[in-house]
Design an enzyme around this catalytic site. Structure first.
Site, PDB file in Angstrom:
ATOM      1  N   SER A  93      -5.708  -1.057  13.392  1.00 27.51           N
ATOM      2  CA  SER A  93      -6.500   0.173  13.514  1.00 27.51           C
ATOM      3  C   SER A  93      -6.993   0.349  14.944  1.00 27.51           C
ATOM      4  O   SER A  93      -7.189  -0.631  15.675  1.00 27.51           O
ATOM      5  CB  SER A  93      -7.701   0.093  12.576  1.00 27.51           C
ATOM      6  OG  SER A  93      -8.603   1.133  12.868  1.00 27.51           O
TER       7      SER A  93
ATOM      8  N   GLY B 233       0.839  -1.203   0.000  1.00 22.70           N
ATOM      9  CA  GLY B 233       0.000   0.000   0.000  1.00 22.70           C
ATOM     10  C   GLY B 233       0.868   1.244   0.000  1.00 22.70           C
ATOM     11  O   GLY B 233       0.570   2.236   0.663  1.00 22.70           O
TER      12      GLY B 233
ATOM     13  N   ALA C 189     -12.587  -7.131   9.885  1.00 24.20           N
ATOM     14  CA  ALA C 189     -11.398  -7.558   9.141  1.00 24.20           C
ATOM     15  C   ALA C 189     -10.134  -7.174   9.909  1.00 24.20           C
ATOM     16  O   ALA C 189      -9.189  -7.960  10.022  1.00 24.20           O
ATOM     17  CB  ALA C 189     -11.394  -6.919   7.758  1.00 24.20           C
TER      18      ALA C 189
ATOM     19  N   TYR D  97     -15.010  -3.176   8.106  1.00 22.83           N
ATOM     20  CA  TYR D  97     -13.621  -2.759   8.341  1.00 22.83           C
ATOM     21  C   TYR D  97     -13.109  -3.323   9.665  1.00 22.83           C
ATOM     22  O   TYR D  97     -12.075  -3.998   9.724  1.00 22.83           O
ATOM     23  CB  TYR D  97     -13.581  -1.228   8.344  1.00 22.83           C
ATOM     24  CG  TYR D  97     -12.200  -0.620   8.528  1.00 22.83           C
ATOM     25  CD1 TYR D  97     -11.265  -0.663   7.508  1.00 22.83           C
ATOM     26  CD2 TYR D  97     -11.856   0.017   9.717  1.00 22.83           C
ATOM     27  CE1 TYR D  97     -10.004  -0.078   7.666  1.00 22.83           C
ATOM     28  CE2 TYR D  97     -10.607   0.601   9.887  1.00 22.83           C
ATOM     29  CZ  TYR D  97      -9.685   0.548   8.857  1.00 22.83           C
ATOM     30  OH  TYR D  97      -8.451   1.127   9.016  1.00 22.83           O
TER      31      TYR D  97
ATOM     32  N   GLY E 122      13.483   4.885  -8.227  1.00 24.12           N
ATOM     33  CA  GLY E 122      14.905   5.055  -7.921  1.00 24.12           C
ATOM     34  C   GLY E 122      15.577   3.737  -7.577  1.00 24.12           C
ATOM     35  O   GLY E 122      14.971   2.669  -7.686  1.00 24.12           O
TER      36      GLY E 122
HETATM   37  P1  NAD Z   1      -4.457   5.149   1.586  1.00 23.26           P
HETATM   38  O1  NAD Z   1      -5.733   4.910   0.864  1.00 23.26           O
HETATM   39  O2  NAD Z   1      -3.812   6.479   1.463  1.00 23.26           O
HETATM   40  O3  NAD Z   1      -3.414   4.012   1.221  1.00 23.26           O
HETATM   41  C1  NAD Z   1      -3.784   2.669   1.071  1.00 23.26           C
HETATM   42  C2  NAD Z   1      -3.048   2.072  -0.118  1.00 23.26           C
HETATM   43  O4  NAD Z   1      -3.351   0.674  -0.192  1.00 23.26           O
HETATM   44  C3  NAD Z   1      -3.479   2.679  -1.451  1.00 23.26           C
HETATM   45  O5  NAD Z   1      -2.388   3.191  -2.161  1.00 23.26           O
HETATM   46  C4  NAD Z   1      -4.149   1.537  -2.177  1.00 23.26           C
HETATM   47  O6  NAD Z   1      -3.988   1.580  -3.583  1.00 23.26           O
HETATM   48  C5  NAD Z   1      -3.464   0.335  -1.562  1.00 23.26           C
HETATM   49  N1  NAD Z   1      -4.249  -0.885  -1.772  1.00 23.26           N
HETATM   50  C6  NAD Z   1      -5.559  -1.065  -1.620  1.00 23.26           C
HETATM   51  N2  NAD Z   1      -5.906  -2.301  -1.996  1.00 23.26           N
HETATM   52  C7  NAD Z   1      -4.791  -2.939  -2.388  1.00 23.26           C
HETATM   53  C8  NAD Z   1      -4.519  -4.236  -2.896  1.00 23.26           C
HETATM   54  N3  NAD Z   1      -5.473  -5.145  -3.100  1.00 23.26           N
HETATM   55  N4  NAD Z   1      -3.248  -4.541  -3.219  1.00 23.26           N
HETATM   56  C9  NAD Z   1      -2.282  -3.619  -3.056  1.00 23.26           C
HETATM   57  N5  NAD Z   1      -2.487  -2.384  -2.586  1.00 23.26           N
HETATM   58  C10 NAD Z   1      -3.739  -2.042  -2.260  1.00 23.26           C
HETATM   59  O7  NAD Z   1      -4.796   4.889   3.112  1.00 23.26           O
HETATM   60  P2  NAD Z   1      -3.897   4.896   4.430  1.00 23.26           P
HETATM   61  O8  NAD Z   1      -4.625   5.633   5.454  1.00 23.26           O
HETATM   62  O9  NAD Z   1      -2.512   5.263   4.150  1.00 23.26           O
HETATM   63  O10 NAD Z   1      -4.036   3.384   4.850  1.00 23.26           O
HETATM   64  C11 NAD Z   1      -2.941   2.539   5.125  1.00 23.26           C
HETATM   65  C12 NAD Z   1      -3.337   1.530   6.193  1.00 23.26           C
HETATM   66  O11 NAD Z   1      -3.534   2.217   7.416  1.00 23.26           O
HETATM   67  C13 NAD Z   1      -4.630   0.806   5.901  1.00 23.26           C
HETATM   68  O12 NAD Z   1      -4.528  -0.546   6.257  1.00 23.26           O
HETATM   69  C14 NAD Z   1      -5.632   1.490   6.826  1.00 23.26           C
HETATM   70  O13 NAD Z   1      -6.706   0.658   7.185  1.00 23.26           O
HETATM   71  C15 NAD Z   1      -4.737   1.793   8.004  1.00 23.26           C
HETATM   72  N6  NAD Z   1      -5.266   2.855   8.864  1.00 23.26           N
HETATM   73  C16 NAD Z   1      -5.429   4.123   8.404  1.00 23.26           C
HETATM   74  C17 NAD Z   1      -5.948   5.092   9.237  1.00 23.26           C
HETATM   75  C18 NAD Z   1      -6.136   6.510   8.786  1.00 23.26           C
HETATM   76  O14 NAD Z   1      -6.746   7.288   9.521  1.00 23.26           O
HETATM   77  N7  NAD Z   1      -5.684   6.909   7.647  1.00 23.26           N
HETATM   78  C19 NAD Z   1      -6.318   4.764  10.550  1.00 23.26           C
HETATM   79  C20 NAD Z   1      -6.146   3.461  10.978  1.00 23.26           C
HETATM   80  C21 NAD Z   1      -5.625   2.513  10.134  1.00 23.26           C
END
Ligand code: NAD
Length: 659
Positions: free
Chosen positions: A543, A419, A559, A556, A454
């Site tokens: 999370s 991700g 999972a 969510y 890079g």
């Molecule tokens: P984001 O949407 O900016 O980044 C998530 C990335 O995961 C994206 O680039 C997306 O393309 C990629 N992705 C999705 N499905 C995929 C797949 N099948 N294969 C490969 N890549 C895939 O969101 P984020 O906030 O940076 O999230 C990152 C992690 O942090 C997630 O697991 C999210 O649940 C967790 N998280 C985020 C928050 C928040 O507030 N942002 C809070 C708690 C947990």
């Protein structure tokens, strides 16, 4: 070998120093003349100081500069007077010589002059060029090397027997050439070391180098024809087993060196054929192309058999014996690990603390293989005696450099982040790379490949719900750097909110597929590589919703709860191989794609807060950024958490429900 001199380009450089830099770059562009910082050049000039006095100076390549990219400021101006007087001294240590050369500079901000400065000063021509040309050194590294040099050059070059570089070499040349007429010669061959050319014009000095080296190349081609070495080979097929062996080799070598190393596998047809040579064991272990390379390559490579552990152990004990045989007193022994390995049937593998170090060793190894093949076709590869190699490897000037060497916490480590095209994953990839790790950055979003194109972070398109994509991404990383140590299992989606009675089956399934099963698939596939990793660790992005779920987010939260349970089980099962597994529970990380400005505004309104208030809606009243998560990831991957596994760490600014 062709001259790259271009009259039109050269005319731009009216000042002799600028012209000197130009022809130096021409030398530096040809890797069969000099490699990575090797070789040096100079020009003699006059300058006027503040007092209006004219001073003769030698502008000589400064240490730390590379001939391929050198600019005028890369040359150190040293008073000729001082250098000529130093050449007449009976004996001084190289450390003293370096100090005196520095003291004789007319610009205290210039880099340290090359250790060959005195030697350049002795040569009575304006321009002096010095390279470690493969062809010339290969000819000198044969039993009849001296005779062959005479055959190639007749009496057109001065020939200097091997002497340790630095003051001793300058002294030797000074004594051997005191009464000669330099105009009779076009160059000077230093046995087992390299070649000099010189002239009052920059073009002629450079082109003499090209002509002299070309003569050696033609000699090799002519004589080599008579006893052609036939090395046939194709690249070894890339198989999973080979990649696991590669990871095992990297781990064993890293252990021997006491730090994590990158491993570059070179399976080009040339390297493959070299590794299959029936007499490889004897031929590859006679010594380096020139002692100049030993700092990068150690005196010899290890030749692998079917027992990697024993091979590395026996290399280490032989290296230790070599050190004890020649060290006298206060020397600091270098680590016991090889810097390159010949892997019969598969090519060669080069090691380094950074990607750049491993690449430099690989370049040198490639030129060494070529030179060995040439020398064998000329009658036998014969490197310098071990004592001469040792003297350069443990040169006082090199020992000083060791003490000042700085490294980053994750140098030599290899990470995989999922991700990584956005938000937290992107920040983690950048954070790990800033601490020295090489990072495979995976995402389903193809833009990851251009975002990270890079050498230190490689973007790889990968859908984590597909086993084939996962296997191929892992193999790409191991193939490129030799293994995997750090896994940041981060990719995730935030499905639309819905009360339980309204949950859409597809949405539910998609969340489970990506937020849970995708992580399970990755962990399953990567375990064999982590078993061969260095302080291996898995960091799972869970999370705050796990300890404190919010209504409407069942797809969510369920999972992520399953993912946390997976992480706990992984911590239990993988501890036997030293693999640590920890989980982070972030909350409200707004600089991510999950939180669009509209969603943020809506949520703030829902809670009757301003966006700023909503952003710092936690006990510490602080905003959590993706770089904060990245910092925690780096800490978890490093030494601070070396003894922690199975932990769940909140990163939420303090949440009453979690506490
Ligand atoms: P984001 O949407 O900016 O980044 C998530 C990335 O995961 C994206 O680039 C997306 O393309 C990629 N992705 C999705 N499905 C995929 C797949 N099948 N294969 C490969 N890549 C895939 O969101 P984020 O906030 O940076 O999230 C990152 C992690 O942090 C997630 O697991 C999210 O649940 C967790 N998280 C985020 C928050 C928040 O507030 N942002 C809070 C708690 C947990």
């Amino acid at each position: 070998m062709k001259s790259l001199f271009n009259g039109r380009q050269a005319r731009q450089y009216r000042d002799p120093l600028a012209l000197r830099a130009y022809t130096s770059r021409l030398l530096g562009q040809n890797p069969s003349l000099v490699l990575h910082g090797g070789g040096n050049t100079s020009v003699k000039a006059q300058i006027k100081n503040l007092l209006g006095e004219t001073i003769d100076v030698l502008y000589v390549k400064g240490s730390g500069w590379d001939l391929a990219t050198i600019e005028p400021q890369g040359f150190a101006p040293v008073r000729m007077n001082a250098l000529s007087k130093m050449a007449r001294l009976k004996n001084i240590s190289d450390a003293q010589m370096v100090k005196e050369q520095r003291a004789a500079m007319t610009d205290p901000y210039a880099p340290n002059p090359s250790v060959e400065a005195i030697l350049h000063a002795i040569i009575p021509f304006r321009f002096v060029d010095h390279t470690h040309a493969d062809a010339v050194v290969a000819v000198t590294n044969t039993p009849q090397g001296r005779r062959s040099i005479d055959k190639i050059y007749g009496n057109k070059v001065i020939v200097i027997p091997y002497v340790m570089p630095g003051f001793l070499l300058a002294k030797k040349v000074y004594e051997m050439t005191r009464n000669i007429d330099w105009r009779r010669y076009e160059g000077m061959v230093l046995m087992h070391h390299g070649i000099f050319s010189f002239h009052d014009e920059a073009q002629e000095s450079y082109e003499r180098m090209i002509r002299l080296v070309s003569k050696a190349e033609r000699f090799i081609a002519r004589c080599g024809q008579k006893k052609k070495i036939h090395l046939s080979g194709t690249s070894a097929p890339q198989q999973k087993n080979n990649l696991l062996d590669l990871a095992k080799l990297r781990k064993t070598v890293s252990k021997a060196s006491g730090k994590a190393l990158i491993a570059r596998w070179n399976e080009s047809p040339k390297a493959s054929a070299f590794s299959r040579w029936p007499k490889i064991k004897s031929i590859a272990t006679r010594g380096p192309l020139t002692p100049d390379h030993v700092i990068r390559t150690k005196p010899i490579p290890v030749v692998l058999s079917s027992t990697i552990d024993q091979d590395i152990q026996s290399f280490s004990s032989q290296y230790d014996q070599y050190f004890k045989r020649f060290a006298n007193g206060h020397l600091t022994r270098l680590d016991l690990a090889p810097r390159w390995a010949v892997w019969p049937g598969h090519g060669i593998v080069c090691f380094g603390e950074t990607f750049k170090d491993a690449r430099i060793t690989e370049d040198i190894a490639e030129h060494t293989m070529e030179a060995i093949i040439w020398a064998e076709s000329l009658g036998g590869w014969k490197a310098l005696p071990a004592k001469d190699i040792f003297d350069v490897e443990y040169w006082e000037l090199e020992q000083v450099k060791l003490k000042g060497k700085k490294s980053r916490p994750l140098d030599g480590k290899i990470a995989l982040v999922t991700g990584a095209a956005s938000g937290i994953g992107k920040a983690c990839a950048q954070g790990l790379a800033a601490q020295g790790a090489l990072v495979g950055a995976l995402d389903i979003d193809r833009r990851v490949e251009t975002l990270f194109a890079g050498k230190e972070i490689k973007g790889i398109t990968c859908d984590l719900t597909k086993d084939k994509d996962i296997a191929s991404a892992i193999e790409t990383i191991v193939r490129q750097w030799g293994g995997i140590d750090i896994v940041v299992s981060n990719a995730g989606i935030f499905p639309v909110s819905a009360a339980l009675q309204n949950v859409d089956e597809k949405v539910w399934q998609k969340s489970l597929d990506i937020n849970l099963t995708g992580h399970q698939k990755l962990i399953k596939a990567i375990i064999p590589y982590l078993q061969e990793g260095i302080d291996p660790t898995i960091i799972i992005m869970a999370s705050k919703n796990v300890p404190a779920p919010g209504p409407g987010a069942a797809a969510y939260s369920v999972a992520k709860a399953g993912l946390t349970q997976l992480g706990r089980l992984a911590a239990l099962e993988l501890a036997q191989w030293g693999i640590r597994v920890n989980m982070i529970h972030p909350n409200q990380v707004f600089d991510t794609a999950i939180w669009s400005p509209n969603v943020l505004k809506e949520r703030a309104k829902h809670y009757k807060m301003s966006v700023t208030e909503y952003k710092t809606n936690n006990l510490l009243k602080t905003e959590i950024k993706s770089t904060d998560v990245a910092q925690l990831v780096c800490a978890l991957a490093g030494n601070i958490f070396a003894k922690t596994t199975g932990a769940q760490i909140p990163l939420d600014g303090g949440n009453e429900r979690v506490i």
